[in-house]
Design an enzyme around this catalytic site. Structure first.
Site, PDB file in Angstrom:
ATOM      1  N   MET A  33       2.079  -2.344  13.893  1.00 23.49           N
ATOM      2  CA  MET A  33       2.694  -1.193  13.238  1.00 23.49           C
ATOM      3  C   MET A  33       2.080   0.109  13.741  1.00 23.49           C
ATOM      4  O   MET A  33       2.757   1.099  13.901  1.00 23.49           O
ATOM      5  CB  MET A  33       2.538  -1.290  11.739  1.00 23.49           C
ATOM      6  CG  MET A  33       3.144  -0.120  10.973  1.00 23.49           C
ATOM      7  SD  MET A  33       3.003  -0.316   9.212  1.00 23.49           S
ATOM      8  CE  MET A  33       1.242  -0.221   8.961  1.00 23.49           C
ATOM      9  N   GLY A  70       0.032  -9.066   7.031  1.00 23.03           N
ATOM     10  CA  GLY A  70       0.510  -8.221   8.111  1.00 23.03           C
ATOM     11  C   GLY A  70       1.032  -6.898   7.602  1.00 23.03           C
ATOM     12  O   GLY A  70       0.750  -6.479   6.480  1.00 23.03           O
ATOM     13  N   CYS A  71       1.823  -6.238   8.428  1.00 26.59           N
ATOM     14  CA  CYS A  71       2.364  -4.928   8.077  1.00 26.59           C
ATOM     15  C   CYS A  71       3.110  -4.976   6.748  1.00 26.59           C
ATOM     16  O   CYS A  71       3.969  -5.829   6.544  1.00 26.59           O
ATOM     17  CB  CYS A  71       3.312  -4.459   9.185  1.00 26.59           C
ATOM     18  SG  CYS A  71       4.169  -2.929   8.813  1.00 26.59           S
ATOM     19  N   PHE A  72       2.783  -4.051   5.863  1.00 24.26           N
ATOM     20  CA  PHE A  72       3.403  -4.101   4.536  1.00 24.26           C
ATOM     21  C   PHE A  72       4.874  -3.720   4.541  1.00 24.26           C
ATOM     22  O   PHE A  72       5.581  -3.973   3.577  1.00 24.26           O
ATOM     23  CB  PHE A  72       2.630  -3.273   3.505  1.00 24.26           C
ATOM     24  CG  PHE A  72       2.125  -1.925   3.938  1.00 24.26           C
ATOM     25  CD1 PHE A  72       2.822  -1.106   4.814  1.00 24.26           C
ATOM     26  CD2 PHE A  72       0.912  -1.449   3.439  1.00 24.26           C
ATOM     27  CE1 PHE A  72       2.349   0.140   5.178  1.00 24.26           C
ATOM     28  CE2 PHE A  72       0.419  -0.201   3.801  1.00 24.26           C
ATOM     29  CZ  PHE A  72       1.147   0.593   4.677  1.00 24.26           C
ATOM     30  N   TRP A  73       5.369  -3.127   5.627  1.00 25.77           N
ATOM     31  CA  TRP A  73       6.795  -2.808   5.684  1.00 25.77           C
ATOM     32  C   TRP A  73       7.647  -4.068   5.545  1.00 25.77           C
ATOM     33  O   TRP A  73       8.603  -4.108   4.780  1.00 25.77           O
ATOM     34  CB  TRP A  73       7.142  -2.137   7.005  1.00 25.77           C
ATOM     35  CG  TRP A  73       6.529  -0.790   7.237  1.00 25.77           C
ATOM     36  CD1 TRP A  73       5.932   0.026   6.308  1.00 25.77           C
ATOM     37  CD2 TRP A  73       6.446  -0.115   8.492  1.00 25.77           C
ATOM     38  NE1 TRP A  73       5.484   1.171   6.916  1.00 25.77           N
ATOM     39  CE2 TRP A  73       5.795   1.122   8.245  1.00 25.77           C
ATOM     40  CE3 TRP A  73       6.860  -0.417   9.774  1.00 25.77           C
ATOM     41  CZ2 TRP A  73       5.546   2.037   9.277  1.00 25.77           C
ATOM     42  CZ3 TRP A  73       6.624   0.497  10.801  1.00 25.77           C
ATOM     43  CH2 TRP A  73       5.973   1.714  10.543  1.00 25.77           C
TER      44      TRP A  73
END
Length: 217
Positions: free
Chosen positions: A1, A51-54
């Site tokens: 990210m 991982g990426c919170f998106w």
């Protein structure tokens, strides 16, 4: 990210990632939890890092019974709970999501099943797909002793199935959750054509809908 936030030029470099296969393309078939948290009146919360919170946010926003998902940082202190500090990989935070859910509609165990099967790859250590570093680790932050017991039992259960082909790296941790900056909230919804979202997160959402059609909104 981080790569996708630094500059527009980095997006071009990210094109090389498009050919990289990963669990983001599919759901891993795993059994339901053998032991679950009993449903109680009122809303409950779960905090999960993977991982990426998106992408984590995008997956769980589509689950029936989930009332709210907040992107944030778990496992470190309030003073360094911001994107600039967390990105140094020295704050002990993990990018995480706080899930507010109705346990009469979706159970904690079901959220864990989605988490392990499609929201991230629990076999990766200190990273997820293109992102590396401990802030992208696989970790569960139980909010109650019951959640901790269920999560620990499920990790053992999944380890016995060998469904992933590799050891599960997910750890049970503790620590407060701090919401991330406003621009991180609802990121996939607000930026559906962002290069990172298209490559890594939309496939997760599609995989969730295919694997759990009765749970998808």
């Amino acid at each position: 990210m981080k790569t996708f936030l630094l500059s527009i030029a980095a997006l071009a470099a990210g094109a090389a990632l498009l050919a990289t296969p990963g669990q983001a393309e599919r759901a891993v078939r795993i059994p339901a939890v053998a032991q679950d948290v009993p449903a109680k009146p009122g809303l409950q919360t779960a905090v999960l890092a993977g991982g990426c919170f998106w992408g984590m946010e995008a997956v769980f926003q589509g689950v029936k019974g989930v009332r709210d998902v907040t992107a944030g940082y778990a496992g470190g202190t309030r003073e360094t709970a911001n994107y600039a500090d967390v990105s140094t990989e020295r704050t002990r935070h993990a990018e995480a999501v706080k899930i507010t859910y109705d346990p009469r509609v979706v159970s904690y165990g079901t959220l864990l099943r989605i988490y392990f099967s499609v929201a991230h790859d629990p076999t990766q250590v200190d990273g997820q797909y293109p992102d590396s570093g401990p802030s992208y680790r696989s970790a569960i932050f139980p909010q109650t002793p019951e959640q901790r017991a269920v999560a620990a039992a499920y990790i053992r259960q999944l380890g016995g199935t060998k469904a992933f082909g590799k050891p599960i790296a997910t750890k049970l941790e503790s620590g407060p959750f701090f919401p991330a900056e406003a621009y991180h909230q609802d990121f996939a919804r607000k930026n559906p054509n962002h290069g990172y979202i298209v490559r890594w997160d939309k496939p997760k959402v599609s995989a969730f809908k295919a694997a759990f059609p009765t749970l998808a909104r």
